[in-house]
Design a protein around this motif. Sequence first.
Motif, PDB file in Angstrom:
ATOM      1  N   ILE A  10       0.839  -1.203   0.000  1.00  0.00           N
ATOM      2  CA  ILE A  10       0.000   0.000   0.000  1.00  0.00           C
ATOM      3  C   ILE A  10       0.873   1.251   0.000  1.00  0.00           C
ATOM      4  CG2 ILE A  10      -1.649   1.342   1.381  1.00  0.00           C
ATOM      5  CD1 ILE A  10      -2.916  -1.372   2.166  1.00  0.00           C
ATOM      6  N   GLN A  11       1.936   1.246   0.787  1.00  0.00           N
ATOM      7  CA  GLN A  11       2.836   2.397   0.820  1.00  0.00           C
ATOM      8  C   GLN A  11       3.474   2.620  -0.554  1.00  0.00           C
ATOM      9  OE1 GLN A  11       3.069   4.640   3.221  1.00  0.00           O
ATOM     10  NE2 GLN A  11       4.420   5.813   1.911  1.00  0.00           N
ATOM     11  N   SER A  12       3.856   1.542  -1.221  1.00  0.00           N
ATOM     12  CA  SER A  12       4.432   1.660  -2.560  1.00  0.00           C
ATOM     13  C   SER A  12       3.417   2.239  -3.538  1.00  0.00           C
ATOM     14  CB  SER A  12       4.893   0.291  -3.063  1.00  0.00           C
ATOM     15  OG  SER A  12       5.939  -0.199  -2.283  1.00  0.00           O
ATOM     16  N   LEU A  13       2.146   1.802  -3.430  1.00  0.00           N
ATOM     17  CA  LEU A  13       1.105   2.315  -4.318  1.00  0.00           C
ATOM     18  C   LEU A  13       0.878   3.808  -4.106  1.00  0.00           C
ATOM     19  CD1 LEU A  13      -1.511  -0.574  -4.184  1.00  0.00           C
ATOM     20  CD2 LEU A  13      -0.085   0.072  -6.128  1.00  0.00           C
ATOM     21  N   LYS A  14       0.977   4.256  -2.865  1.00  0.00           N
ATOM     22  CA  LYS A  14       0.781   5.677  -2.567  1.00  0.00           C
ATOM     23  C   LYS A  14       1.843   6.547  -3.238  1.00  0.00           C
ATOM     24  CE  LYS A  14      -1.533   5.138   1.881  1.00  0.00           C
ATOM     25  NZ  LYS A  14      -1.437   5.361   3.334  1.00  0.00           N
ATOM     26  N   GLU A  15       3.011   5.973  -3.480  1.00  0.00           N
ATOM     27  CA  GLU A  15       4.108   6.728  -4.072  1.00  0.00           C
ATOM     28  C   GLU A  15       4.098   6.681  -5.600  1.00  0.00           C
ATOM     29  OE1 GLU A  15       7.618   5.121  -2.231  1.00  0.00           O
ATOM     30  OE2 GLU A  15       6.963   5.724  -0.228  1.00  0.00           O
ATOM     31  N   THR A  55     -19.305   0.344 -21.769  1.00  0.00           N
ATOM     32  CA  THR A  55     -17.998   0.521 -22.396  1.00  0.00           C
ATOM     33  C   THR A  55     -17.329   1.796 -21.928  1.00  0.00           C
ATOM     34  OG1 THR A  55     -19.047   1.591 -24.290  1.00  0.00           O
ATOM     35  CG2 THR A  55     -18.633  -0.781 -24.449  1.00  0.00           C
ATOM     36  N   SER A  56     -18.111   2.715 -21.366  1.00  0.00           N
ATOM     37  CA  SER A  56     -17.520   3.919 -20.792  1.00  0.00           C
ATOM     38  C   SER A  56     -18.253   4.267 -19.502  1.00  0.00           C
ATOM     39  CB  SER A  56     -17.561   5.086 -21.769  1.00  0.00           C
ATOM     40  OG  SER A  56     -18.889   5.461 -22.025  1.00  0.00           O
ATOM     41  N   VAL A  57     -17.503   4.769 -18.543  1.00  0.00           N
ATOM     42  CA  VAL A  57     -18.056   5.090 -17.231  1.00  0.00           C
ATOM     43  C   VAL A  57     -17.542   6.450 -16.771  1.00  0.00           C
ATOM     44  CG1 VAL A  57     -18.298   2.676 -16.524  1.00  0.00           C
ATOM     45  CG2 VAL A  57     -16.181   3.890 -16.027  1.00  0.00           C
ATOM     46  N   THR A  58     -18.132   6.931 -15.693  1.00  0.00           N
ATOM     47  CA  THR A  58     -17.713   8.173 -15.063  1.00  0.00           C
ATOM     48  C   THR A  58     -17.292   7.849 -13.638  1.00  0.00           C
ATOM     49  OG1 THR A  58     -19.260   9.468 -16.384  1.00  0.00           O
ATOM     50  CG2 THR A  58     -18.462  10.484 -14.345  1.00  0.00           C
ATOM     51  N   ILE A  59     -16.156   8.381 -13.212  1.00  0.00           N
ATOM     52  CA  ILE A  59     -15.700   8.175 -11.840  1.00  0.00           C
ATOM     53  C   ILE A  59     -15.787   9.515 -11.112  1.00  0.00           C
ATOM     54  CG2 ILE A  59     -13.263   8.423 -12.474  1.00  0.00           C
ATOM     55  CD1 ILE A  59     -12.734   6.340 -10.164  1.00  0.00           C
ATOM     56  N   THR A  60     -16.430   9.479  -9.941  1.00  0.00           N
ATOM     57  CA  THR A  60     -16.720  10.688  -9.184  1.00  0.00           C
ATOM     58  C   THR A  60     -16.165  10.584  -7.774  1.00  0.00           C
ATOM     59  OG1 THR A  60     -18.784  10.889 -10.420  1.00  0.00           O
ATOM     60  CG2 THR A  60     -18.591  12.212  -8.433  1.00  0.00           C
ATOM     61  N   LEU A  61     -15.582  11.670  -7.288  1.00  0.00           N
ATOM     62  CA  LEU A  61     -15.089  11.737  -5.917  1.00  0.00           C
ATOM     63  C   LEU A  61     -16.267  12.006  -4.994  1.00  0.00           C
ATOM     64  CD1 LEU A  61     -12.650  11.884  -3.943  1.00  0.00           C
ATOM     65  CD2 LEU A  61     -12.628  14.337  -4.370  1.00  0.00           C
ATOM     66  N   VAL A  62     -16.484  11.105  -4.036  1.00  0.00           N
ATOM     67  CA  VAL A  62     -17.585  11.270  -3.089  1.00  0.00           C
ATOM     68  C   VAL A  62     -17.105  12.035  -1.864  1.00  0.00           C
ATOM     69  CG1 VAL A  62     -19.241  10.060  -1.621  1.00  0.00           C
ATOM     70  CG2 VAL A  62     -18.689   9.166  -3.892  1.00  0.00           C
ATOM     71  N   GLU A  63     -15.953  11.615  -1.326  1.00  0.00           N
ATOM     72  CA  GLU A  63     -15.413  12.214  -0.101  1.00  0.00           C
ATOM     73  C   GLU A  63     -13.897  12.083  -0.110  1.00  0.00           C
ATOM     74  OE1 GLU A  63     -15.443  11.015   4.566  1.00  0.00           O
ATOM     75  OE2 GLU A  63     -17.332  10.821   3.495  1.00  0.00           O
ATOM     76  N   ALA A  64     -13.192  13.129   0.335  1.00  0.00           N
ATOM     77  CA  ALA A  64     -11.729  13.130   0.316  1.00  0.00           C
ATOM     78  C   ALA A  64     -11.128  12.228   1.383  1.00  0.00           C
ATOM     79  CB  ALA A  64     -11.194  14.545   0.488  1.00  0.00           C
ATOM     80  N   THR A 112      -6.366   3.866  -6.625  1.00  0.00           N
ATOM     81  CA  THR A 112      -5.392   4.840  -6.126  1.00  0.00           C
ATOM     82  C   THR A 112      -6.037   5.828  -5.160  1.00  0.00           C
ATOM     83  OG1 THR A 112      -5.704   6.273  -8.044  1.00  0.00           O
ATOM     84  CG2 THR A 112      -3.907   4.686  -8.157  1.00  0.00           C
ATOM     85  N   PHE A 113      -7.248   6.267  -5.474  1.00  0.00           N
ATOM     86  CA  PHE A 113      -7.932   7.206  -4.586  1.00  0.00           C
ATOM     87  C   PHE A 113      -8.300   6.533  -3.265  1.00  0.00           C
ATOM     88  CE2 PHE A 113      -8.133   9.977  -8.179  1.00  0.00           C
ATOM     89  CZ  PHE A 113      -8.335  11.251  -7.679  1.00  0.00           C
ATOM     90  N   GLU A 114      -8.754   5.287  -3.333  1.00  0.00           N
ATOM     91  CA  GLU A 114      -9.106   4.574  -2.104  1.00  0.00           C
ATOM     92  C   GLU A 114      -7.875   4.281  -1.258  1.00  0.00           C
ATOM     93  OE1 GLU A 114     -11.506   1.277  -3.424  1.00  0.00           O
ATOM     94  OE2 GLU A 114     -13.319   2.487  -3.355  1.00  0.00           O
ATOM     95  N   ALA A 115      -6.729   4.059  -1.901  1.00  0.00           N
ATOM     96  CA  ALA A 115      -5.486   3.851  -1.156  1.00  0.00           C
ATOM     97  C   ALA A 115      -5.102   5.112  -0.375  1.00  0.00           C
ATOM     98  CB  ALA A 115      -4.348   3.448  -2.106  1.00  0.00           C
ATOM     99  N   ALA A 116      -5.535   6.270  -0.876  1.00  0.00           N
ATOM    100  CA  ALA A 116      -5.270   7.536  -0.192  1.00  0.00           C
ATOM    101  C   ALA A 116      -6.364   7.877   0.817  1.00  0.00           C
ATOM    102  CB  ALA A 116      -5.129   8.668  -1.216  1.00  0.00           C
ATOM    103  N   GLY A 117      -7.354   6.996   0.960  1.00  0.00           N
ATOM    104  CA  GLY A 117      -8.405   7.208   1.947  1.00  0.00           C
ATOM    105  C   GLY A 117      -9.661   7.886   1.422  1.00  0.00           C
ATOM    106  N   ALA A 118      -9.729   8.143   0.128  1.00  0.00           N
ATOM    107  CA  ALA A 118     -10.897   8.809  -0.444  1.00  0.00           C
ATOM    108  C   ALA A 118     -11.982   7.796  -0.779  1.00  0.00           C
ATOM    109  CB  ALA A 118     -10.500   9.552  -1.719  1.00  0.00           C
TER     110      ALA A 118
END
Length: 124
Positions: A10-15, A55-64, A112-118
């Motif tokens: 996980i630490q490696s992924l964050k970098e 075939t195509s999607v949208t990714i949205t940030l719910v919470e930081a 990647t966003f979930e690894a950062a806690g979002a």
Amino acid sequence: MAKISKEEIIQSLKEMTLLEINDLIKEIESAFGVSAAAPVAAAAAGPAVAAEAPTSVTITLVEAGPQKVAVIKLYREATGLGLMEAKTAVEKGGSVIKDNIKPEEANAIKATFEAAGAKVKIEA
């Protein structure tokens, strides 16, 4: 060969950048003969809808989440926005990270966003 802990991975992924993580996912899929997207679509949608996966999607940030600075950096990298625009978008939440992208790319970004806690969501 020494075993690597989950925390070290996980630490490696964050970098890593989003592109590096996407390449890593593709290599893992190739090495193990699996697909990161197929089980998610089948489990979430059921067998009837899985055949008609989008075939195509949208990714949205719910919470930081607790690591807002890391999420702002990821948001800037994914969208190409400036610091203030990215900070505003992350703070208000509900902001589209990317639109009309392949589900595989969306899953890589989500990881990647979930690894950062979002918290993020993917919608067709």
